[in-house]
Design an enzyme around this catalytic site. Sequence first.
Site, PDB file in Angstrom:
ATOM      1  N   ASP A  78      -5.982   2.546  10.950  1.00  0.00           N
ATOM      2  CA  ASP A  78      -6.641   3.704  10.339  1.00  0.00           C
ATOM      3  C   ASP A  78      -6.739   4.961  11.205  1.00  0.00           C
ATOM      4  OD1 ASP A  78      -7.154   2.719   7.768  1.00  0.00           O
ATOM      5  OD2 ASP A  78      -8.844   1.548   8.502  1.00  0.00           O
ATOM      6  N   ASP A 127      -1.780   2.441   1.706  1.00  0.00           N
ATOM      7  CA  ASP A 127      -2.603   3.480   2.339  1.00  0.00           C
ATOM      8  C   ASP A 127      -2.036   3.921   3.694  1.00  0.00           C
ATOM      9  OD1 ASP A 127      -3.759   1.355   0.912  1.00  0.00           O
ATOM     10  OD2 ASP A 127      -5.786   1.923   1.413  1.00  0.00           O
TER      11      ASP A 127
HETATM   12  N1  GLY Z   1      -8.037   2.005   3.087  1.00  0.00           N
HETATM   13  C1  GLY Z   1      -8.193   3.223   2.446  1.00  0.00           C
HETATM   14  C2  GLY Z   1      -8.808   3.140   1.098  1.00  0.00           C
HETATM   15  O1  GLY Z   1      -9.694   2.360   0.855  1.00  0.00           O
HETATM   16  O2  GLY Z   1      -8.400   3.887   0.269  1.00  0.00           O
END
Ligand code: GLY
Length: 418
Positions: free
Chosen positions: A122, A187
């Site tokens: 992230d 993501d």
């Molecule tokens: N991991 C990013 C989201 O929950 O969109």
Amino acid sequence: MKTKSILITLFFAIAFSAFGKNGKKEELAFIKENTLFAQQQISLMINALPNPDTANIETIVPYSIDGNDKLATCKKYWWTIGFFPGSLWKLYELSGDKHWLNQAQRWTNRLEYLKTFTGNHDLGFMVYCSFGNAFKLAPKPHYKDIIIESARSLSTRFNPKTSVIKSWNSYKSWDGQTMCYYPVIIDNMMNLELLCEASKMSNNPTFKTIAVTHANTTLKNHFRADFSSYHVVDYDTITGEVKHRITSQGYSDNSTWARGQAWAIYGYTMMYRETKEVDYLKTASAAADYFLKNLPEDGIPWWDFNVGQEGYTPGKNSYALNNPQKFKDASAAAITCSALFELGQLADKPEYIQAAIRMLHTLASPAYRAEAGKNTNFILMHCVGSFAHKSNIDTPLDYADYYFLESLTRYKKFLENN
Ligand code: GLY
């Protein structure tokens, strides 16, 4: 030259026809009203927070609303911790007011510790929304160092055998039957902008090569024939082959989670901007077409495109199994709205700009934009964090506000340049 200028005028006229009677002046006034509203909400939010320069980091970065209708803040390494500083940067960009520059710097400066984090993928979200915006809007050499070091940390999660960056260290499917040891989520496309930028800053092509390799592998493995996306793809580290395609935040393993699709549109649009690779533009457009074609009437998606549909069954441990409710996810709309402003211009497709303008007006309407001083002072209501985990269902979320503000900045630039 003359033909080009006629085409540009035509492009603008078509894009803008989303607005019937409204002209550019009214639309700029719409942006200004939303900017003033956001400034008011975020000021109220800041006034209710402890001192950002000295308080414990876990108490100062707004995330959402908790179970008692109180403000929830981000844990130290929570993936959304960069969005609130990012929103402050967007307010500075929209208003030009030095007050917001000062606030943006205060919250951003507290996040330097992130640069060595390697625990998950992230870092792009966390560092690029904060320091990436900082470097664009008020550059300092120190920000550059932080971005490059963060890119180095993120790159440790890339494996040449799988040709992708590992998202999480492991993941168990909702039916309890599948254990993933190299899970990659759609993501993850959003972390690539940090790598592309770090390559430019450091003159080191490796970061960008990793980003391009990841995007190519994801393009091959994360999409169905209609360019809807799987959420989680798990890889075999010995053969590099795909082992499983399942979900974490979506309704079922074979469904299309709305925010995942939004990340795909945004991610491939951004990668096209960075590389001019036509396959990325085609992917972003096809993913956007799927998203737009499958929207409910008000143009804001349900949290998953397949909730409650025949042929889609949540795993036995997912909260969705016994709760097939359709909640809207304004965060997926805000991300897509911002992406469409860019995609429409890159792909020369005024219909995407039209769709973005409509979405932005809907998000700014009383159906989705909170009343002043309500909604724990967040801007947008009605988002879904993770339905399957029973978390943040029909609440505000920091990233919805961030992409709403980014949409306003992109729309403002579009109007000013056309
Ligand atoms: N991991 C990013 C989201 O929950 O969109």
